[in-house]
Design a protein around this motif. Structure first.
Motif, short mmCIF file in Angstrom:
data_model
loop_
_atom_site.label_atom_id
_atom_site.label_comp_id
_atom_site.label_asym_id
_atom_site.label_seq_id
_atom_site.Cartn_x
_atom_site.Cartn_y
_atom_site.Cartn_z
N VAL A 1 53.02 -7.14 76.66
CA VAL A 1 53.10 -6.06 77.64
C VAL A 1 54.55 -5.57 77.65
CG1 VAL A 1 51.23 -7.01 79.04
CG2 VAL A 1 53.60 -7.61 79.59
N SER A 2 54.78 -4.38 78.21
CA SER A 2 56.16 -3.89 78.24
C SER A 2 57.00 -4.72 79.21
CB SER A 2 56.19 -2.42 78.65
OG SER A 2 56.03 -2.27 80.05
N ARG A 3 58.31 -4.64 79.05
CA ARG A 3 59.21 -5.38 79.93
C ARG A 3 59.01 -4.97 81.39
NH1 ARG A 3 61.43 -9.84 81.57
NH2 ARG A 3 63.54 -9.66 82.41
N VAL A 4 58.83 -3.68 81.61
CA VAL A 4 58.61 -3.19 82.97
C VAL A 4 57.30 -3.74 83.51
CG1 VAL A 4 58.20 -1.13 84.37
CG2 VAL A 4 60.01 -1.13 82.64
N GLN A 5 56.24 -3.71 82.71
CA GLN A 5 54.95 -4.24 83.16
C GLN A 5 55.05 -5.73 83.50
OE1 GLN A 5 52.72 -2.96 79.66
NE2 GLN A 5 51.41 -1.70 80.94
N PHE B 1 57.38 2.91 80.26
CA PHE B 1 57.66 2.66 78.85
C PHE B 1 58.89 3.47 78.44
CE2 PHE B 1 53.22 2.49 79.91
CZ PHE B 1 52.86 1.22 79.49
N PRO B 2 60.02 3.27 79.12
CA PRO B 2 61.17 4.15 78.93
C PRO B 2 61.75 4.11 77.53
CG PRO B 2 61.78 2.23 80.24
CD PRO B 2 60.29 2.21 80.12
N ARG B 3 61.73 2.94 76.90
CA ARG B 3 62.32 2.84 75.55
C ARG B 3 61.48 3.62 74.54
NH1 ARG B 3 66.02 -0.07 73.59
NH2 ARG B 3 66.08 -1.32 75.50
N ASP C 1 68.80 -2.73 77.24
CA ASP C 1 68.15 -2.95 78.53
C ASP C 1 67.20 -1.78 78.86
OD1 ASP C 1 67.96 -4.31 81.22
OD2 ASP C 1 68.68 -2.33 81.82
N ASP C 2 65.95 -2.11 79.24
CA ASP C 2 64.97 -1.06 79.53
C ASP C 2 65.37 -0.22 80.74
OD1 ASP C 2 63.40 -1.69 77.41
OD2 ASP C 2 61.66 -2.34 78.55
N GLN D 1 64.59 -4.27 88.51
CA GLN D 1 65.65 -5.10 87.92
C GLN D 1 66.39 -5.93 88.96
OE1 GLN D 1 68.86 -2.73 86.22
NE2 GLN D 1 68.29 -0.99 87.52
N GLU D 2 66.28 -5.54 90.23
CA GLU D 2 66.96 -6.29 91.28
C GLU D 2 66.11 -7.40 91.88
OE1 GLU D 2 70.03 -5.58 91.64
OE2 GLU D 2 69.99 -3.73 90.45
#
Length: 504
Positions: A180-184, A439-441, A454-455, A478-479
């Motif tokens: 899965v994506s890092r954000v997910q 999915f910013p990247r 970093d995403d 991220q926080e």
């Protein structure tokens, strides 16, 4: 629809509330109702109805053993003040897209304005409310429900957000480790809630989903949980309470097109749907059965194009290479909701469905009778996009329309761009299933932007380059501290569920 039964047998009948509480039929089939379409949603006055009114009307037609007051309360709790758009699922015209050359204007139906920035929010803000209005008394069931769900990316977080600290419920979510994506992943691993358990699985989504189905069929586990007053249920789109709220946004899209003057009442509309598990597009079929003028439903796949092959050849073969793509929520080789479509388009042939599903489980494939395939192809079209085509679609949509899309939506954009509109379609609607900032990247690199490792820094790059803004709930991830870091093998998933249930 008041009576539900399995796609594989009519031997047992359930009310809608019982079906929602159970999630999956005892024989492993999915709950369906032969009353689908008996009640129609009228087109007269549709343009004057907002999302909440449409939701009350559509859900009232599909879940007839819920009272009007219960439905109204569920709709208010799910959608009033919980979505960033007043339309809940707004329609945006794709001007200059190059996919309207045949005279059918193209639009995007944005399904990602909810709390987790994905289309799953529309249903998973509703499901806990529907489930809360069932009770153990409805079927002599256990007092507490443990929701168990496998996710390919978005269902997990949306389910967690919906069920966190819900009275009488716990939730366990499994996702494929590293797929899965890092954000997910952060959306799930940072989830708060005293009734929440999250775990990565060594394997892919199909491994996790198959194991969840085995967990539901484990009679010994069910007995031990029942002794503790716990019953398993599902938040995947195999649960009819997860599926039916998705029907609403097809009607909402049509109403917005009417208000915009893009179509007239009665005009047929084509819908293109990026899908892996077939639930999102099946909701469009339900909408058609309820009276919505649907010209065609187009399945858009990524490189895991098992649905494309099935819809073109009639053979469903899951014994094929699995690809990890930039559209992870569609990286699926076993599309569970296809079973409901097979039931309805075979005119309710339970024996055929049971035979096909048995062959899929034992042999890894099945082939449809030619007549059934032809009937399916009359309504369902298909296409797919390679990884290069996904990236090109993201760039083309931005360059041509000034509109930013995520990689899942890009699969649909590519498919729509490659094929003319269906015969009779007066408009084309692309369902956009996730915010591009999930999915910013992928999105930034598709636009030719240079991204840091970093995403979240990628989000900043994307914002500056496009003048768009990341949803606050994504930028703030991220926080947040990671609260869930468990990883198990497929064989240990049942034990993880049992341990999670013991905490309820």
């Amino acid at each position: 629809m008041g009576i539900y039964h399995s796609t594989r047998s009519r031997s047992l009948a359930y009310t809608a509330k019982e079906a929602i509480r159970r999630g999956i039929a005892p024989d492993g089939g999915l709950f369906v109702s032969d009353e689908l379409g008996d009640v129609q949603v009228p087109l007269d006055g549709l343009a004057d109805k907002g999302y909440l009114e449409l939701a009350r009307e559509v859900l009232g037609a599909l879940l007839t053993d819920y009272s009007a007051d219960e439905i109204a309360a569920c709709v208010t709790e799910a959608y009033e003040g919980t979505f960033a758009s007043d339309e809940v699922t707004p329609v945006v015209a794709l001007d200059g897209s190059g996919i309207s050359s045949d005279g059918a204007p193209a639009s995007v139906l944005e399904l990602w304005h909810g709390p987790t920035s994905a289309f799953k929010d529309v249903a998973l803000q509703m499901l806990p409310r529907l489930m809360a209005r069932t009770s153990a008394d409805d079927e002599g069931a256990a007092e507490k429900i443990m929701i168990v769900t496998a996710t390919s990316g978005d269902t997990g977080k949306a389910a967690l957000a919906g069920f966190a600290d819900a009275p009488g419920c716990g939730i366990t979510v499994f996702y494929p480790e590293g797929k899965v994506s890092r954000v997910q992943e952060l959306q799930m691993s940072t989830q708060e809630g005293g009734n929440v358990s999250v775990c990565a699985v060594r394997g892919n989504f199909d491994d996790a989903q198959s194991a969840v189905k085995r967990i539901f069929g484990d009679a010994a586990l069910a007995g031990r949980l029942a002794a503790e007053g716990v019953q398993l249920s599902s938040a995947n789109s195999i649960n009819v309470g997860r599926l039916v709220p998705q029907v609403v946004y097809y009607f909402a899209a049509y109403a917005q097109l009417l208000r915009a003057g893009s179509i007239a009442a009665g005009d047929a509309v084509e819908f293109c749907v990026p899908t892996g598990n077939f639930g999102d597009i099946l909701a469009g079929y339900y909408a058609k059965r309820l009276g919505l003028p649907v010209a065609k439903l187009i399945v858009a796949s990524d490189a895991n194009n098992v649905l494309y092959d099935f819809l073109t050849t009639g053979t469903y073969d899951r014994e094929r290479p699995f690809f990890t793509t930039t559209s992870p929520s569609m990286d699926i080789l076993v599309s569970s909701n296809l079973e409901r479509m097979l039931y309805y388009l075979s005119d309710g042939d339970c024996e055929l469905v049971a035979d096909l599903m048995g062959k899929l489980a034992s042999e890894g494939s099945y082939t449809l009778p030619a007549g059934l395939l032809a009937r399916i192809q009359e309504l369902f079209g298909c296409g797919w996009a390679s990884e290069d085509e996904v990236a090109a679609a993201i760039k083309d949509c931005w360059d041509a329309c000034g509109y930013l899309i995520d990689p899942h939506t890009a699969c649909g954009y590519h498919v729509m761009r490659e094929a003319p509109a269906a015969e009779g379609a007066r408009a084309r609607v692309l369902l956009s299933t996730a915010s591009p900032y999930k999915f910013p990247r992928v999105v930034a690199e598709s636009l030719g932007l240079t991204c840091p490792d970093d995403d979240f820094a990628c989000m900043d790059v994307l914002e500056r380059a496009t003048g768009t803004c990341a949803p606050a709930q994504l930028a703030e991830l991220q926080e947040k501290p990671v609260l869930h870091d468990a990883v198990v093998g497929v064989d240990d998933m049942g034990a993880f569920v049992e341990a999670a249930a013991a905490k309820l």
